[in-house]
Scaffold this motif. Structure first.
Motif, PDB file in Angstrom:
ATOM      1  N   GLN A 133      37.717  37.595  55.811  1.00 34.68           N
ATOM      2  CA  GLN A 133      38.155  37.148  54.495  1.00 34.68           C
ATOM      3  C   GLN A 133      37.510  38.027  53.438  1.00 34.68           C
ATOM      4  OE1 GLN A 133      35.667  35.353  52.438  1.00 34.68           O
ATOM      5  NE2 GLN A 133      37.083  35.187  50.734  1.00 34.68           N
ATOM      6  N   ALA A 134      38.237  38.286  52.361  1.00 32.12           N
ATOM      7  CA  ALA A 134      37.701  39.036  51.231  1.00 32.12           C
ATOM      8  C   ALA A 134      38.261  38.451  49.942  1.00 32.12           C
ATOM      9  CB  ALA A 134      38.065  40.514  51.344  1.00 32.12           C
ATOM     10  N   GLU A 135      37.421  38.385  48.923  1.00 32.89           N
ATOM     11  CA  GLU A 135      37.844  37.824  47.646  1.00 32.89           C
ATOM     12  C   GLU A 135      37.196  38.613  46.505  1.00 32.89           C
ATOM     13  OE1 GLU A 135      37.749  33.515  45.400  1.00 32.89           O
ATOM     14  OE2 GLU A 135      35.978  34.151  46.513  1.00 32.89           O
ATOM     15  N   LEU A 136      38.006  38.939  45.521  1.00 36.74           N
ATOM     16  CA  LEU A 136      37.515  39.543  44.283  1.00 36.74           C
ATOM     17  C   LEU A 136      37.516  38.458  43.223  1.00 36.74           C
ATOM     18  CD1 LEU A 136      39.408  42.941  44.385  1.00 36.74           C
ATOM     19  CD2 LEU A 136      36.939  42.620  44.540  1.00 36.74           C
ATOM     20  N   GLU A 137      36.370  38.254  42.605  1.00 43.30           N
ATOM     21  CA  GLU A 137      36.206  37.181  41.626  1.00 43.30           C
ATOM     22  C   GLU A 137      35.823  37.787  40.278  1.00 43.30           C
ATOM     23  OE1 GLU A 137      33.195  33.385  41.029  1.00 43.30           O
ATOM     24  OE2 GLU A 137      32.940  34.715  42.736  1.00 43.30           O
ATOM     25  N   LYS A 138      36.536  37.385  39.244  1.00 44.09           N
ATOM     26  CA  LYS A 138      36.292  37.945  37.909  1.00 44.09           C
ATOM     27  C   LYS A 138      35.126  37.225  37.240  1.00 44.09           C
ATOM     28  CE  LYS A 138      38.738  39.451  33.794  1.00 44.09           C
ATOM     29  NZ  LYS A 138      40.032  39.480  33.117  1.00 44.09           N
ATOM     30  N   VAL A 139      34.184  38.027  36.737  1.00 44.66           N
ATOM     31  CA  VAL A 139      33.113  37.526  35.877  1.00 44.66           C
ATOM     32  C   VAL A 139      33.206  38.338  34.593  1.00 44.66           C
ATOM     33  CG1 VAL A 139      31.620  36.739  37.751  1.00 44.66           C
ATOM     34  CG2 VAL A 139      31.408  39.081  36.932  1.00 44.66           C
ATOM     35  N   GLU A 140      32.425  38.052  33.621  1.00 43.84           N
ATOM     36  CA  GLU A 140      32.531  38.630  32.274  1.00 43.84           C
ATOM     37  C   GLU A 140      33.215  39.999  32.204  1.00 43.84           C
ATOM     38  OE1 GLU A 140      28.618  38.472  30.664  1.00 43.84           O
ATOM     39  OE2 GLU A 140      28.493  36.313  30.935  1.00 43.84           O
ATOM     40  N   SER A 141      32.519  41.063  32.575  1.00 45.99           N
ATOM     41  CA  SER A 141      33.109  42.402  32.428  1.00 45.99           C
ATOM     42  C   SER A 141      33.187  43.144  33.761  1.00 45.99           C
ATOM     43  CB  SER A 141      32.290  43.219  31.426  1.00 45.99           C
ATOM     44  OG  SER A 141      30.975  43.378  31.917  1.00 45.99           O
ATOM     45  N   ALA A 142      33.249  42.385  34.854  1.00 51.56           N
ATOM     46  CA  ALA A 142      33.278  43.017  36.173  1.00 51.56           C
ATOM     47  C   ALA A 142      33.994  42.108  37.170  1.00 51.56           C
ATOM     48  CB  ALA A 142      31.849  43.308  36.644  1.00 51.56           C
ATOM     49  N   THR A 170      35.948  48.473  32.533  1.00 50.88           N
ATOM     50  CA  THR A 170      36.306  49.727  31.861  1.00 50.88           C
ATOM     51  C   THR A 170      36.911  50.762  32.806  1.00 50.88           C
ATOM     52  OG1 THR A 170      34.035  50.520  32.178  1.00 50.88           O
ATOM     53  CG2 THR A 170      34.536  49.438  30.083  1.00 50.88           C
ATOM     54  N   ALA A 171      36.784  50.547  34.125  1.00 50.23           N
ATOM     55  CA  ALA A 171      37.283  51.525  35.099  1.00 50.23           C
ATOM     56  C   ALA A 171      38.765  51.354  35.416  1.00 50.23           C
ATOM     57  CB  ALA A 171      36.470  51.433  36.387  1.00 50.23           C
ATOM     58  N   ILE A 172      39.362  50.239  34.960  1.00 53.83           N
ATOM     59  CA  ILE A 172      40.754  49.961  35.320  1.00 53.83           C
ATOM     60  C   ILE A 172      41.573  49.593  34.093  1.00 53.83           C
ATOM     61  CG2 ILE A 172      40.260  49.280  37.705  1.00 53.83           C
ATOM     62  CD1 ILE A 172      40.282  46.384  36.774  1.00 53.83           C
ATOM     63  N   ASP A 173      42.885  49.693  34.263  1.00 52.94           N
ATOM     64  CA  ASP A 173      43.832  49.349  33.210  1.00 52.94           C
ATOM     65  C   ASP A 173      44.436  47.984  33.552  1.00 52.94           C
ATOM     66  OD1 ASP A 173      45.971  49.093  31.443  1.00 52.94           O
ATOM     67  OD2 ASP A 173      46.442  51.228  31.520  1.00 52.94           O
ATOM     68  N   ALA A 174      44.321  47.043  32.638  1.00 52.79           N
ATOM     69  CA  ALA A 174      44.779  45.673  32.902  1.00 52.79           C
ATOM     70  C   ALA A 174      46.283  45.574  33.138  1.00 52.79           C
ATOM     71  CB  ALA A 174      44.381  44.763  31.745  1.00 52.79           C
ATOM     72  N   ASP A 175      47.060  46.551  32.685  1.00 53.88           N
ATOM     73  CA  ASP A 175      48.518  46.492  32.812  1.00 53.88           C
ATOM     74  C   ASP A 175      49.051  47.143  34.091  1.00 53.88           C
ATOM     75  OD1 ASP A 175      48.615  45.275  30.310  1.00 53.88           O
ATOM     76  OD2 ASP A 175      48.670  47.217  29.288  1.00 53.88           O
ATOM     77  N   LYS A 176      48.179  47.700  34.905  1.00 46.43           N
ATOM     78  CA  LYS A 176      48.639  48.439  36.087  1.00 46.43           C
ATOM     79  C   LYS A 176      48.310  47.709  37.382  1.00 46.43           C
ATOM     80  CE  LYS A 176      48.460  52.826  33.723  1.00 46.43           C
ATOM     81  NZ  LYS A 176      47.777  54.083  33.526  1.00 46.43           N
ATOM     82  N   GLN A 177      49.136  48.002  38.401  1.00 39.42           N
ATOM     83  CA  GLN A 177      48.942  47.432  39.737  1.00 39.42           C
ATOM     84  C   GLN A 177      48.078  48.370  40.579  1.00 39.42           C
ATOM     85  OE1 GLN A 177      49.841  44.523  41.061  1.00 39.42           O
ATOM     86  NE2 GLN A 177      50.814  43.821  39.189  1.00 39.42           N
TER      87      GLN A 177
END
Length: 195
Positions: A33-42, A138-145
């Protein structure tokens, strides 16, 4: 039929049988299992790997050989006009050792050191990644897949030199994992990937 011809045919039959069965499957470390979890700026990665050591590696570990596992995480974006963009490419070492005098296993990962009383417990701890910061906003663009990818392998380059030679000649030492790939978009609050 002469004895020589009979032995030659027997040898050829054995060779064909070995070729038809194919190579033995390398030992695999599986991503459960793997999960990416959003916190403040990461984004933090939480993952669980299933690690099984073949008898040869288990024996080497108990005799004092330290294993270094390499956890790799990548975030890529497809581009039709050029190579895929690698927005993130990070690695983390997990070290597993056995202390024969006190019969304990020691796991070092991400600045933490933990002890385990059994190999099963040690492999479970070594295969658990929690709260690893892998993506900065800052390393990624929120509008892109993007496509996230994760795997764990045994780092053969960190083994003592005599064992590196054994690793090249033995399938037991080919302890590697396949990439787990799953879609990622920065607008999500969490993303889960499973095999």
């Amino acid at each position: 039929m002469t004895t020589f011809l009979r032995h030659s045919l027997w040898g050829l039959a054995c060779l064909i049988a070995v070729c038809l069965t194919g190579p033995a499957q390398a030992q695999v470390i599986k991503v459960k299992q793997a999960e990416l979890e959003k916190v403040e700026s990461a984004w933090l990665l939480n993952a669980n790997f299933g690690i099984e050591l073949p008898p040869g590696l288990e024996n080497a570990l108990k005799k004092g050989v330290t294993f270094h596992f390499l956890v790799q995480f990548e975030l890529t974006r497809s581009r039709w006009y050029w190579f895929d963009e690698k927005a993130v490419n990070v690695q983390r070492q997990v070290r597993l050792s056995h202390q024969p005098l006190i019969n304990q296993y020691r796991i070092n990962a991400g600045g933490l050191a933990l002890n385990a009383n059994s190999l099963v417990e040690a492999l479970r701890i070594a295969g658990t990644i929690g709260g690893w910061s892998v993506i900065e906003a800052t390393a990624i663009d929120a509008d892109k897949q993007y496509e996230a990818a994760l795997r764990m392998t045994l780092d053969l380059g960190k083994l003592p030199k005599p064992f590196q030679v054994d690793a090249l000649n033995s399938r037991d030492w080919s302890l590697s994992g396949e990439w787990l790939r799953f879609p990622f978009n920065a607008s999500m609050s969490s993303v889960t990937g499973r095999k």
